[in-house]
Enzyme design. Structure first.
Site, short mmCIF file in Angstrom:
data_model
loop_
_atom_site.label_atom_id
_atom_site.label_comp_id
_atom_site.label_asym_id
_atom_site.label_seq_id
_atom_site.Cartn_x
_atom_site.Cartn_y
_atom_site.Cartn_z
N LYS A 43 0.82 -1.20 0.00
CA LYS A 43 0.00 0.00 0.00
C LYS A 43 0.86 1.26 0.00
CE LYS A 43 -3.40 -2.20 3.06
NZ LYS A 43 -4.02 -2.12 4.40
N GLY A 44 2.07 1.13 0.53
CA GLY A 44 2.89 2.29 0.88
C GLY A 44 3.18 3.28 -0.24
N GLU A 99 8.16 1.73 -5.65
CA GLU A 99 8.10 1.37 -4.22
C GLU A 99 8.18 2.63 -3.37
OE1 GLU A 99 7.41 -0.21 -1.74
OE2 GLU A 99 8.31 -2.18 -1.56
N ASP A 100 7.71 2.53 -2.14
CA ASP A 100 7.86 3.64 -1.20
C ASP A 100 9.26 3.68 -0.60
OD1 ASP A 100 7.43 1.28 0.26
OD2 ASP A 100 6.03 2.16 1.68
N ASP A 103 14.38 -1.02 2.18
CA ASP A 103 15.08 -1.08 3.47
C ASP A 103 16.08 -2.24 3.40
OD1 ASP A 103 15.64 -0.69 6.18
OD2 ASP A 103 13.87 -1.75 6.87
N LYS A 131 17.07 3.07 2.28
CA LYS A 131 17.94 2.98 3.47
C LYS A 131 19.07 2.03 3.08
CE LYS A 131 14.43 3.57 7.11
NZ LYS A 131 13.59 2.83 8.06
N PHE A 152 12.50 5.56 11.72
CA PHE A 152 11.29 4.96 11.15
C PHE A 152 10.40 6.07 10.60
CE2 PHE A 152 7.19 3.01 10.84
CZ PHE A 152 7.52 1.80 10.24
N LEU A 153 10.13 6.01 9.30
CA LEU A 153 9.43 7.10 8.63
C LEU A 153 7.97 6.78 8.36
CD1 LEU A 153 12.21 7.99 6.03
CD2 LEU A 153 11.87 8.90 8.32
N ASP A 159 3.31 3.95 6.56
CA ASP A 159 2.53 3.77 7.79
C ASP A 159 3.33 3.18 8.93
OD1 ASP A 159 2.77 1.12 6.64
OD2 ASP A 159 1.26 0.50 8.08
N ARG A 165 -0.57 7.26 7.17
CA ARG A 165 -0.39 7.26 5.71
C ARG A 165 -0.81 8.59 5.10
NH1 ARG A 165 0.83 2.04 3.91
NH2 ARG A 165 -0.21 0.35 4.99
#
Ligand code: IMP
Ligand code: MG
Length: 182
Positions: A43-44, A99-100, A103, A131, A152-153, A159, A165
């Protein structure tokens, strides 16, 4: 929001908007006017994708994918499964995966490999955030919006347990241990 959590701005709406516009130009230069299938990783990436595709030209097809990671909600545990496959055929197509955040890279690797099984003509990966220092597996990233060192963003689609979000900017969510306070 619990009072042991605080939010701190990392990227403003203006910073995000100008970087997204620049990414749109980079992607246009790469595709050289050829037809493109852009795939949003739910969803990101939904807000980033909505903004990015409005900087892209036709012919353009939009599609959606979703991966689910088991274990802790915030950290990939290595078991990533595809929950939604793109509905457009990708064979012989020029594909952009959006992608959001990348990581550890575990989710991206699974998504990338699933698309490659369909034998696209070319696959490029675009992520808003990366990251890089936390990478556990080598993954292909062709277009990256911002390199993030730590934290953590949330916001702009990202989210924490489905919260935040809707925030228009990207913020760091900090957790404070009340027992540690003086
Ligand atoms: P990876 O598989 O470890 O690369 O993690 C990718 C996924 O973990 C992202 O698509 C996000 O859903 C989630 N994630 C990783 N870092 C963050 C963060 O800082 N904020 C929100 N979600 C994150
Ligand atoms: Mg995600």
């Amino acid at each position: 929001m619990h009072d042991k959590e605080t939010l701190h701005t990392v990227l403003t709406q203006q910073q995000i908007a100008s970087r997204v516009a620049a990414l749109g130009k980079e992607i246009e230069a790469w595709r050289k006017g050829e037809p493109l299938v852009a795939i949003c990783v739910l969803k990101g990436a939904f807000i980033f994708f909505a903004d990015l595709v409005r900087h892209l030209k036709r012919p353009l097809t939009l599609d959606f994918m979703r991966a689910e990671s088991y274990g802790d909600d915030n950290i990939s545990c290595g078991e990533v499964r595809i929950r939604l496959q793109p509905s457009c055929p990708l064979k012989g197509q020029r594909v952009l995966l959006v992608e959001d955040i990348v990581d550890t890279g575990l989710s991206m690797k699974v998504l990338h490999d699933a698309i490659m099984l369909q034998e696209p003509k070319e696959l490029a990966v675009c992520t808003l955030l990366s990251k890089h220092e936390r990478r556990a597996v080598d993954v292909q990233v062709d277009f990256s919006g911002f390199e993030i060192a730590d934290g953590f963003l949330v916001g702009y689609g990202l989210d924490h347990a489905e919260r935040f979000r809707e925030l228009p900017e990207i913020m760091e969510l900090r957790f404070h241990d009340p027992a540690a306070a003086e």
